[in-house]
Enzyme design. Structure first.
Site, short mmCIF file in Angstrom:
data_model
loop_
_atom_site.label_atom_id
_atom_site.label_comp_id
_atom_site.label_asym_id
_atom_site.label_seq_id
_atom_site.Cartn_x
_atom_site.Cartn_y
_atom_site.Cartn_z
N ASN A 111 -16.30 -1.31 -20.67
CA ASN A 111 -15.46 -1.94 -20.73
C ASN A 111 -14.50 -2.19 -21.66
OD1 ASN A 111 -13.24 -4.09 -19.56
ND2 ASN A 111 -14.81 -4.65 -18.26
N LEU A 112 -13.00 -3.23 -21.52
CA LEU A 112 -12.04 -3.23 -22.95
C LEU A 112 -12.87 -4.55 -23.40
CD1 LEU A 112 -8.80 -2.22 -21.94
CD2 LEU A 112 -10.28 -1.52 -23.51
N TYR A 169 0.87 -1.41 -0.11
CA TYR A 169 0.23 0.13 0.06
C TYR A 169 0.77 1.21 -0.06
CZ TYR A 169 -3.76 -3.02 0.09
OH TYR A 169 -5.12 -3.51 0.14
N ASN A 226 -12.65 1.61 -6.34
CA ASN A 226 -11.11 1.52 -6.84
C ASN A 226 -10.95 2.44 -5.27
OD1 ASN A 226 -11.23 0.60 -9.48
ND2 ASN A 226 -11.26 3.36 -9.53
N ASP A 258 -8.60 5.45 -5.27
CA ASP A 258 -7.81 5.60 -5.36
C ASP A 258 -8.49 7.36 -5.19
OD1 ASP A 258 -8.88 7.01 -8.12
OD2 ASP A 258 -7.91 4.88 -8.55
N GLY A 314 -15.49 -0.20 -16.55
CA GLY A 314 -14.39 -0.82 -16.13
C GLY A 314 -13.76 -1.64 -14.65
N THR A 315 -14.62 -2.22 -14.74
CA THR A 315 -14.92 -3.87 -13.59
C THR A 315 -14.62 -4.99 -14.74
OG1 THR A 315 -15.25 -4.26 -11.80
CG2 THR A 315 -17.44 -3.04 -13.04
N SER A 316 -13.65 -5.58 -13.60
CA SER A 316 -14.18 -7.26 -14.21
C SER A 316 -15.11 -8.09 -13.01
CB SER A 316 -12.60 -7.93 -13.87
OG SER A 316 -12.47 -8.16 -12.06
N HIS A 356 -14.61 0.29 -1.20
CA HIS A 356 -13.38 0.05 -0.54
C HIS A 356 -12.40 0.05 -0.37
CE1 HIS A 356 -14.38 -4.06 -4.13
NE2 HIS A 356 -15.73 -3.81 -3.01
#
Ligand code: BJW
Length: 232
Positions: free
Chosen positions: A200-201, A52, A90, A92, A175-177, A107
């Site tokens: 998402n990609l 971290y 996230n 961040d 953008g989350t799996s 989270h």
């Protein structure tokens, strides 16, 4: 129109924050579950602190800045008149820096530390170690941990998320799996007449649960999607 947004590591990837499960998903050869669990912290707090500390330093470096997707969400929120909630997985602070206001960091947050004894949370920008003095009592050392949610711990704001999902007219996951629960299950909490969109990609295990899939980079697709939404 009530709007609920869920973001994951993919939205910050183009800001220079690595994702968890991509090619760069390992940290010094460790899998995430070797460092992001309470038992990992009990077993090897030095390793977990180092993990971290590195991420905190990187987040605070000049090169990590909100990208066009974070900014488009903040601008959309500012112009939106009905309910708007941005739930992020996230840790961040890029949504806050972009100007988003109604953000739920389910989270936790990397720039906060939590006392292991009292649960009190402190703003935190420095490295944490087992020698870090407690802000309230410097004779106590090593009693702080990152204010983040590890596997097996309860994410924040689940009641609020559930209420927002049930009243949402639009739910967008970016953008989350979609492998980590309960976040991955939010789409299942929405009403049948809620429009659900995944950006998402790639496909995810939850893609079939969404009405629409948009494939591409968040920095391109999120501003485009929100522009189209405001134009209609
Ligand atoms: C792009 C892109 C670009 C890339 N543009 N896209 C039900 C079923 C099964 C299991 C469980 C369940 N319920 C609970 C569990 C257990 C567990 C879990 O889900 N395990 C699974 C792994 C199987 N969940 C938990 O333990 C949670 N707690 C819980 O449920 O508590 C309940 C409880 C009940 C009673 C008592 C006590 C508790 C807690 C989960 C905590 C997750 N923590 C982490 C670490 C946080 C701190 C840190 O950051 O270090 O959160 S793990 C990690 O994964 C992190 C993330 O937020 C989370 C999700 O990852 P994310 O964001 O999806 O990232 P990636 O890397 O996986 O994906 C990136 C995506 O972006 C990819 O799809 C790319 O394609 C895409 N992408 N670039 C657009 N430019």
């Amino acid at each position: 129109m009530n709007v609920l947004i869920l973001t994951g590591a993919g939205i910050s990837a183009e800001s220079g924050v690595p994702t968890f499960r991509g090619e760069d998903g390992l940290w010094e050869g460790h899998r995430l579950d070797e460092v992001a669990t309470p038992s990992a912290f009990e077993r090897n707090p030095h390793l977990v602190h180092r993990f971290y500390n590195e991420r905190r330093r990187s987040l605070l470096s000049e090169s990590v800045q909100p990208n066009a997707a974070h900014i488009a969400l903040a601008e959309f929120e500012a112009a939106h008149h009905d309910e708007f909630l941005l739930v992020t997985q996230n840790i961040d602070d890029l949504h806050y820096r972009a100007g988003s206001r109604n953000v739920l960091s389910m989270h936790g947050e990397l720039l906060k530390a939590k006392c292991l004894d009292s649960g009190e949370v402190f703003p935190w920008q420095e490295d944490l170690t087992m020698e870090t003095p407690h802000p309230r009592d410097p004779s106590q050392q090593g009693r702080l941990r990152p204010h983040v949610v590890w596997f097996g711990e309860m994410p924040f704001g689940l009641d609020l998320i559930s209420t927002a999902a049930q009243s949402a007219d639009l739910f967008v996951a970016i953008g989350t799996s979609a492998v980590v629960y309960p976040a991955a299950g939010i789409v299942d909490l929405t009403r049948a007449d809620c429009r659900t969109v995944e950006i998402n990609l790639d496909d995810t295990p939850q893609s079939t649960a969404f009405d629409e899939s948009i494939r591409g980079k968040a920095s391109v697709e999120v501003p485009k999607f929100l522009r189209q939404l405001t134009a209609t």
